[in-house]
Scaffold this motif. Structure first.
Motif, PDB file in Angstrom:
ATOM      1  N   TRP A  31       0.816  -1.093   0.133  1.00  0.00           N
ATOM      2  CA  TRP A  31      -0.064   0.082   0.076  1.00  0.00           C
ATOM      3  C   TRP A  31       0.867   1.225   0.084  1.00  0.00           C
ATOM      4  CZ3 TRP A  31       0.821   3.563   3.948  1.00  0.00           C
ATOM      5  CH2 TRP A  31       1.321   3.048   5.001  1.00  0.00           C
ATOM      6  N   LEU A  32       2.014   1.137   0.678  1.00  0.00           N
ATOM      7  CA  LEU A  32       2.982   2.321   0.825  1.00  0.00           C
ATOM      8  C   LEU A  32       3.475   2.451  -0.625  1.00  0.00           C
ATOM      9  CD1 LEU A  32       4.159   4.732   2.029  1.00  0.00           C
ATOM     10  CD2 LEU A  32       5.874   2.994   3.250  1.00  0.00           C
ATOM     11  N   ALA A  33       4.145   1.609  -1.059  1.00  0.00           N
ATOM     12  CA  ALA A  33       4.730   1.388  -2.557  1.00  0.00           C
ATOM     13  C   ALA A  33       3.831   2.048  -3.487  1.00  0.00           C
ATOM     14  CB  ALA A  33       5.352   0.184  -2.803  1.00  0.00           C
ATOM     15  N   GLU A  34       2.582   1.806  -3.415  1.00  0.00           N
ATOM     16  CA  GLU A  34       1.539   2.286  -4.481  1.00  0.00           C
ATOM     17  C   GLU A  34       1.264   3.577  -4.207  1.00  0.00           C
ATOM     18  OE1 GLU A  34      -0.774   2.954  -7.396  1.00  0.00           O
ATOM     19  OE2 GLU A  34       0.448   1.234  -7.173  1.00  0.00           O
ATOM     20  N   ARG A  35       1.469   4.364  -3.161  1.00  0.00           N
ATOM     21  CA  ARG A  35       1.191   5.761  -2.747  1.00  0.00           C
ATOM     22  C   ARG A  35       2.410   6.365  -3.393  1.00  0.00           C
ATOM     23  NH1 ARG A  35      -1.891   7.549   1.673  1.00  0.00           N
ATOM     24  NH2 ARG A  35      -0.992   9.708   1.251  1.00  0.00           N
ATOM     25  N   ILE A  36       3.634   5.927  -3.235  1.00  0.00           N
ATOM     26  CA  ILE A  36       4.772   6.410  -3.669  1.00  0.00           C
ATOM     27  C   ILE A  36       4.957   6.305  -5.093  1.00  0.00           C
ATOM     28  CG2 ILE A  36       7.327   6.264  -3.639  1.00  0.00           C
ATOM     29  CD1 ILE A  36       7.167   4.794  -0.867  1.00  0.00           C
ATOM     30  N   VAL A  52       4.493  10.066  -8.367  1.00  0.00           N
ATOM     31  CA  VAL A  52       5.251  10.415  -9.301  1.00  0.00           C
ATOM     32  C   VAL A  52       4.568  11.103 -10.561  1.00  0.00           C
ATOM     33  CG1 VAL A  52       6.634   9.482 -11.323  1.00  0.00           C
ATOM     34  CG2 VAL A  52       6.794   8.397  -9.062  1.00  0.00           C
ATOM     35  N   THR A  53       3.103  11.014 -10.642  1.00  0.00           N
ATOM     36  CA  THR A  53       2.363  11.804 -11.621  1.00  0.00           C
ATOM     37  C   THR A  53       2.594  13.221 -11.205  1.00  0.00           C
ATOM     38  OG1 THR A  53       0.562  11.512 -10.244  1.00  0.00           O
ATOM     39  CG2 THR A  53       0.825   9.859 -11.996  1.00  0.00           C
ATOM     40  N   GLY A  54       2.837  13.624 -10.122  1.00  0.00           N
ATOM     41  CA  GLY A  54       2.879  15.108  -9.777  1.00  0.00           C
ATOM     42  C   GLY A  54       4.343  15.556  -9.619  1.00  0.00           C
ATOM     43  N   LEU A  55       5.207  14.997 -10.404  1.00  0.00           N
ATOM     44  CA  LEU A  55       6.737  15.457 -10.303  1.00  0.00           C
ATOM     45  C   LEU A  55       7.117  16.686 -11.131  1.00  0.00           C
ATOM     46  CD1 LEU A  55       8.726  12.250 -10.455  1.00  0.00           C
ATOM     47  CD2 LEU A  55       8.107  13.578  -8.411  1.00  0.00           C
ATOM     48  N   ALA A  56       6.013  17.137 -12.016  1.00  0.00           N
ATOM     49  CA  ALA A  56       6.269  18.432 -12.750  1.00  0.00           C
ATOM     50  C   ALA A  56       6.175  19.534 -11.801  1.00  0.00           C
ATOM     51  CB  ALA A  56       5.429  18.565 -13.885  1.00  0.00           C
ATOM     52  N   ALA A  57       5.415  19.479 -10.716  1.00  0.00           N
ATOM     53  CA  ALA A  57       5.203  20.503  -9.587  1.00  0.00           C
ATOM     54  C   ALA A  57       6.411  20.368  -8.549  1.00  0.00           C
ATOM     55  CB  ALA A  57       3.894  20.435  -9.182  1.00  0.00           C
ATOM     56  N   TYR A  58       6.679  21.767  -8.075  1.00  0.00           N
ATOM     57  CA  TYR A  58       7.588  21.645  -6.974  1.00  0.00           C
ATOM     58  C   TYR A  58       6.852  21.158  -5.716  1.00  0.00           C
ATOM     59  CZ  TYR A  58      10.685  24.775  -9.400  1.00  0.00           C
ATOM     60  OH  TYR A  58      11.826  25.065 -10.443  1.00  0.00           O
ATOM     61  N   LEU A  90      14.575   6.404  -0.126  1.00  0.00           N
ATOM     62  CA  LEU A  90      13.807   7.547  -0.468  1.00  0.00           C
ATOM     63  C   LEU A  90      14.240   8.822   0.399  1.00  0.00           C
ATOM     64  CD1 LEU A  90      11.139   8.031  -2.063  1.00  0.00           C
ATOM     65  CD2 LEU A  90       9.988   7.728  -0.206  1.00  0.00           C
ATOM     66  N   ARG A  91      15.023   8.643   1.503  1.00  0.00           N
ATOM     67  CA  ARG A  91      15.300   9.574   2.385  1.00  0.00           C
ATOM     68  C   ARG A  91      14.075  10.555   2.923  1.00  0.00           C
ATOM     69  NH1 ARG A  91      18.205   7.624   4.088  1.00  0.00           N
ATOM     70  NH2 ARG A  91      19.249   9.554   5.231  1.00  0.00           N
ATOM     71  N   ALA A  92      13.650   9.968   4.110  1.00  0.00           N
ATOM     72  CA  ALA A  92      12.198  10.635   4.535  1.00  0.00           C
ATOM     73  C   ALA A  92      12.567  10.572   6.007  1.00  0.00           C
ATOM     74  CB  ALA A  92      11.317   9.764   4.371  1.00  0.00           C
ATOM     75  N   GLY A  93      12.732  11.773   6.509  1.00  0.00           N
ATOM     76  CA  GLY A  93      12.679  11.945   8.225  1.00  0.00           C
ATOM     77  C   GLY A  93      12.377  13.294   8.603  1.00  0.00           C
ATOM     78  N   TYR A  94      12.199  13.689   9.973  1.00  0.00           N
ATOM     79  CA  TYR A  94      11.870  15.113  10.369  1.00  0.00           C
ATOM     80  C   TYR A  94      12.571  15.108  11.757  1.00  0.00           C
ATOM     81  CZ  TYR A  94       8.155  11.896  12.574  1.00  0.00           C
ATOM     82  OH  TYR A  94       7.794  10.977  13.135  1.00  0.00           O
ATOM     83  N   VAL A  95      12.214  16.694  11.838  1.00  0.00           N
ATOM     84  CA  VAL A  95      12.816  17.191  13.345  1.00  0.00           C
ATOM     85  C   VAL A  95      11.501  17.747  14.140  1.00  0.00           C
ATOM     86  CG1 VAL A  95      14.324  18.763  14.373  1.00  0.00           C
ATOM     87  CG2 VAL A  95      14.770  17.933  12.152  1.00  0.00           C
ATOM     88  N   LEU A  96      11.449  17.462  15.249  1.00  0.00           N
ATOM     89  CA  LEU A  96      10.591  18.159  16.171  1.00  0.00           C
ATOM     90  C   LEU A  96      11.312  19.194  17.303  1.00  0.00           C
ATOM     91  CD1 LEU A  96       8.427  15.117  16.959  1.00  0.00           C
ATOM     92  CD2 LEU A  96       7.872  16.699  15.174  1.00  0.00           C
ATOM     93  N   ALA A  97      10.797  20.428  17.325  1.00  0.00           N
ATOM     94  CA  ALA A  97      11.579  21.350  18.098  1.00  0.00           C
ATOM     95  C   ALA A  97      10.729  22.587  18.408  1.00  0.00           C
ATOM     96  CB  ALA A  97      12.940  21.505  17.325  1.00  0.00           C
ATOM     97  N   THR A 143       8.854  15.033  -3.876  1.00  0.00           N
ATOM     98  CA  THR A 143       7.368  14.744  -3.479  1.00  0.00           C
ATOM     99  C   THR A 143       7.126  13.360  -3.188  1.00  0.00           C
ATOM    100  OG1 THR A 143       6.692  16.693  -5.384  1.00  0.00           O
ATOM    101  CG2 THR A 143       5.378  14.518  -5.061  1.00  0.00           C
ATOM    102  N   PRO A 144       7.823  12.419  -3.750  1.00  0.00           N
ATOM    103  CA  PRO A 144       7.536  10.895  -3.188  1.00  0.00           C
ATOM    104  C   PRO A 144       7.687  10.920  -1.788  1.00  0.00           C
ATOM    105  CG  PRO A 144       8.682  10.801  -5.421  1.00  0.00           C
ATOM    106  CD  PRO A 144       8.720  12.296  -4.867  1.00  0.00           C
ATOM    107  N   ALA A 145       8.840  11.493  -1.289  1.00  0.00           N
ATOM    108  CA  ALA A 145       9.337  11.219   0.146  1.00  0.00           C
ATOM    109  C   ALA A 145       8.056  11.981   0.915  1.00  0.00           C
ATOM    110  CB  ALA A 145      10.619  12.026   0.234  1.00  0.00           C
ATOM    111  N   LEU A 146       7.671  13.096   0.566  1.00  0.00           N
ATOM    112  CA  LEU A 146       6.435  13.735   1.292  1.00  0.00           C
ATOM    113  C   LEU A 146       5.329  12.916   1.302  1.00  0.00           C
ATOM    114  CD1 LEU A 146       6.791  17.279  -0.313  1.00  0.00           C
ATOM    115  CD2 LEU A 146       7.500  16.425   1.995  1.00  0.00           C
ATOM    116  N   ALA A 147       5.156  12.121   0.100  1.00  0.00           N
ATOM    117  CA  ALA A 147       3.953  11.271   0.061  1.00  0.00           C
ATOM    118  C   ALA A 147       3.912  10.247   1.292  1.00  0.00           C
ATOM    119  CB  ALA A 147       3.572  10.564  -1.408  1.00  0.00           C
TER     120      ALA A 147
END
Length: 345
Positions: free
Chosen positions: A36-41, A45-51, A210-217, A236-240
């Motif tokens: 299910w996660l691979a499918e979301r990623i 890709v269809t939105g890669l033309a946008a920032y 994919l390189r996906a993480g975050y900071v909480l502060a 965009t794929p990492a954000l998804a």
């Protein structure tokens, strides 16, 4: 306190694998990402033309931890978070609590900061009494992992929070916290003053590439880190993936996996301990840290038999007799145990 020795801070588990070796060196959950996660990623890709637009993922992370969006910065994995902190902070006395993931210290040194090492004792657990002796009062930056890589130790939240004091920043690497059912010692939902929490999706969801993480502060520090971060640093794929993995359903799935992991990890630890090996007690992450006579020699013999494990001597506070072994499924773990038995272990 100890001063830096000659260890390779840039050596990581991925350096151990390849050539068809069975991977017990990298702490990424096998068989991931789920379908299910691979499918979301793939769909993203269809939105890669946008920032990339980080706002939905940022809000999802905030909801997941009960924080405001202003307390969240999305990053290209935990590694980018360490680099950003090293660029933004100007510590007079930086202390890294070892043994732990070496990238935070490497990032601080690359940014020109001097770093001192505080080495935990043999059980590698921080408690309130010990931290007062371990960390000097005038340290204005302290970095600690929880649960800690490579020891798999989960420190009490109260002991970690007690490191905080006016004028000091405490960075807590919680990249493996979702390995712990219920996350009872996380500071992500509490975020005391002076505490910075770093999280990663790499381990549980199999997203190292994919390189996906975050900071909480606190919002002020998040703003400073955002200013130092390159534009559109998170794809965009990492954000998804970040958004998808922050839903209640995904958190529940990770929790179920953590429960299964706990049972198999404890079984593997018991099997190794029964052979007379010292396994760091009370392991809580997706790997075990153990002391083996001639660890580097055993590592080499395992490679000859098709198995990669992580050497321990590149972690300050450990040495050549230490190995880190990722916990896999029962059948894979049993095959490794069989090979160790053939080596007389």
């Amino acid at each position: 306190m100890t001063e830096p020795g000659e260890v390779d801070l840039r050596h990581h588990g991925d350096s151990e694998v390849g050539d068809g070796l069975a991977d017990f060196a990298v702490n990424v959950r096998a068989g991931t990402p789920p379908d299910w996660l691979a499918e979301r990623i793939r769909a993203s890709v269809t939105g890669l033309a946008a920032y990339p637009d980080p706002r939905p993922a940022r809000k999802a992370v905030a909801r997941r931890h009960g924080r405001s969006a202003e307390e969240v910065l999305l990053t290209a994995g935990a590694a980018e978070a360490f680099v950003l902190l090293a660029r933004v902070l100007t510590p007079h006395r930086a202390v890294v609590v070892h043994p732990q993931f070496t990238e935070p210290e490497a990032a601080l040194r690359a940014a020109g900061h001097d770093v001192e090492r505080a080495i935990l004792g043999k059980d590698f657990t921080l408690d309130i009494v010990r931290q007062e002796v371990l960390v000097p009062d005038d340290a204005d930056l302290v970095v600690i992992g929880n649960p800690t890589n490579p020891t798999s130790v989960l420190h009490p939240a109260a002991a970690v929070a007690a490191l905080a004091r006016p004028g000091r920043t405490v960075v807590v690497d919680e990249a493996f916290m979702d390995c712990v059912p219920g996350e009872p010692e996380t500071l992500a939902t509490r975020l005391p003053p002076g505490i910075v929490v770093i999280r990663s999706l790499t381990k549980t969801w199999g997203l190292a590439g994919l390189r996906a993480g975050y900071v909480l502060a606190d919002p002020h520090l998040i703003g400073r880190l955002a200013e130092a971060q390159p534009l559109w640093a998170v794809s965009t794929p990492a954000l998804a993936a970040v958004e998808a993995c922050s839903t209640p359903e995904a958190v529940a799935e990770a929790e179920a996996w953590a429960v299964e992991l706990t049972a198999e990890r404890d079984r593997l630890a018991a099997e190794l301990s029964a052979r007379g090996l010292y396994v760091v007690p009370e392991a809580r992450a997706s790997f075990l840290c153990l002391c083996v006579p001639d660890g580097l020699g055993i590592r080499a013999l395992l490679r000859q038999r098709g198995y990669a494990v992580r050497r321990g001597d590149t972690f300050p506070g450990l040495g050549s007799d230490w190995l880190r072994i990722a916990v896999r499924d029962r059948a894979s773990n049993d095959r490794l145990l069989d090979v160790l038995g053939e080596l007389g272990i």
